[in-house]
Design a protein around this motif. Sequence first.
Motif, mmCIF file in Angstrom:
data_model
loop_
_atom_site.group_PDB
_atom_site.id
_atom_site.type_symbol
_atom_site.label_atom_id
_atom_site.label_comp_id
_atom_site.label_asym_id
_atom_site.label_seq_id
_atom_site.Cartn_x
_atom_site.Cartn_y
_atom_site.Cartn_z
ATOM 1 N N LEU A 186 -7.096 2.466 17.530
ATOM 2 C CA LEU A 186 -5.798 3.090 17.293
ATOM 3 C C LEU A 186 -4.710 2.030 17.132
ATOM 4 C CD1 LEU A 186 -4.290 2.810 20.258
ATOM 5 C CD2 LEU A 186 -5.608 4.849 20.774
ATOM 6 N N VAL A 187 -3.610 2.464 16.526
ATOM 7 C CA VAL A 187 -2.364 1.694 16.507
ATOM 8 C C VAL A 187 -1.493 2.331 17.572
ATOM 9 C CG1 VAL A 187 -0.349 0.981 15.173
ATOM 10 C CG2 VAL A 187 -2.586 1.141 14.056
ATOM 11 N N ASN A 188 -1.182 1.590 18.627
ATOM 12 C CA ASN A 188 -0.696 2.199 19.867
ATOM 13 C C ASN A 188 0.810 2.428 19.955
ATOM 14 O OD1 ASN A 188 -0.127 -0.558 20.060
ATOM 15 N ND2 ASN A 188 -0.261 -0.525 22.301
ATOM 16 N N GLY A 189 1.497 2.453 18.839
ATOM 17 C CA GLY A 189 2.940 2.746 18.833
ATOM 18 C C GLY A 189 3.382 3.110 17.420
ATOM 19 N N ASP A 203 13.366 -1.843 14.749
ATOM 20 C CA ASP A 203 11.923 -2.015 15.031
ATOM 21 C C ASP A 203 11.480 -0.834 15.897
ATOM 22 O OD1 ASP A 203 9.354 -2.772 15.644
ATOM 23 O OD2 ASP A 203 9.918 -4.520 16.859
ATOM 24 N N TRP A 204 10.920 0.177 15.248
ATOM 25 C CA TRP A 204 10.579 1.382 15.984
ATOM 26 C C TRP A 204 9.365 1.175 16.913
ATOM 27 C CZ3 TRP A 204 14.651 3.866 16.079
ATOM 28 C CH2 TRP A 204 15.442 4.126 14.953
ATOM 29 N N TYR A 205 8.605 0.130 16.706
ATOM 30 C CA TYR A 205 7.468 -0.141 17.617
ATOM 31 C C TYR A 205 7.992 -0.491 19.013
ATOM 32 C CZ TYR A 205 3.145 -2.164 19.515
ATOM 33 O OH TYR A 205 2.052 -2.430 20.296
ATOM 34 N N SER A 206 8.975 -1.338 19.106
ATOM 35 C CA SER A 206 9.499 -1.750 20.413
ATOM 36 C C SER A 206 10.521 -0.764 20.967
ATOM 37 C CB SER A 206 10.138 -3.142 20.316
ATOM 38 O OG SER A 206 11.223 -3.141 19.394
ATOM 39 N N GLU A 230 0.288 -5.601 23.056
ATOM 40 C CA GLU A 230 1.503 -5.400 22.268
ATOM 41 C C GLU A 230 1.243 -5.894 20.851
ATOM 42 O OE1 GLU A 230 4.459 -4.073 23.062
ATOM 43 O OE2 GLU A 230 3.912 -3.549 25.114
ATOM 44 N N SER A 231 0.609 -5.027 20.045
ATOM 45 C CA SER A 231 0.259 -5.394 18.678
ATOM 46 C C SER A 231 0.421 -4.196 17.764
ATOM 47 C CB SER A 231 -1.184 -5.902 18.607
ATOM 48 O OG SER A 231 -1.574 -6.103 17.268
ATOM 49 N N ARG A 232 0.996 -4.440 16.595
ATOM 50 C CA ARG A 232 1.178 -3.377 15.603
ATOM 51 C C ARG A 232 -0.075 -3.150 14.772
ATOM 52 N NH1 ARG A 232 5.731 -6.064 16.577
ATOM 53 N NH2 ARG A 232 7.753 -4.989 16.579
ATOM 54 N N GLU A 233 -1.096 -3.973 14.996
ATOM 55 C CA GLU A 233 -2.337 -3.859 14.242
ATOM 56 C C GLU A 233 -3.277 -2.840 14.910
ATOM 57 O OE1 GLU A 233 -2.670 -5.408 11.377
ATOM 58 O OE2 GLU A 233 -0.678 -6.298 11.703
#
Length: 282
Positions: A186-189, A203-206, A230-233
């Motif tokens: 999964l991509v977790n964010g 940066d919507w991930y953080s 903490e990875s967008r991958e």
Amino acid sequence: MSSCHRCGAATPTGRFCAECGAPVAASPAAGPGSASPRDASAGRTARVLPWVVGALFVVLLAAGGALLVLREGPEEPAAVDVPRGGAGRDPDRAPTSAPSPSASPGEETAPTPTGDPVEVAAAASITVPATAPSSVDVADGSTTSYDDTRLVDGDPTTCWRTSGDAGGSEIVLDLAEPVALSRVGLVNGYAKTATDPRGTTYDWYSLNRRVLAVEWVLDDGTTLRQDLGESRELQTLDAGGAVTSSVRLRIVAVSAPGDGLDAKDYTALSEVSLLGAPVAAG
């Protein structure tokens, strides 16, 4: 008349032998100490009788033993245990080996993959917790939705999200058919950045909450824990080829929201991946 003890001539009952002149001994009278022929015979019989009796006893003993053996007859064969409802085993028949478990009639073999693993999440039927409402994209003012289809659309710049901390909730993916699951991920964010017309980048991930740990639960109860960085991958985990027709994604731990006025108190997931090969039943 007696014979001369010297020359053997017959002599009258005189005192001297008429032929050689030797004195003639008088015939001894039968006294108390002399034994008659009958007594001698009786003595010999007495001496022989114990041996005869002993021999007869031995003969009788041997005959009695033989009679006892004949009366008892031959030894009976040992009893053979006979299972209930069945006949005893034939000692002259060669033993046969029991059939192997794989040869049992009607027994099913384990399903086997019929091809290479492919992405199967996109064809799954998905059940999620309550979905957060849509919002306006800061970049162009379009409406952005966060429904469950965003989880499997192959685009990490879209996401499914729910309000607050989603720890303890589950996402269920019912697959189109049973598969041998080889890898999950999964991509977790919310792995998206956007720049508004003023040049401000978001940066919507953080800024949203990120999922930090999950459990993948399969049909047979197999549970695979995955801790996430903490990875967008896309972060993946080996599933071992277990056969399943559904996957429950249990959210175990979630981060806090980001900092600042633009932080969003939503738990977000951009993508779920399930690699599996269809299986053929045995």
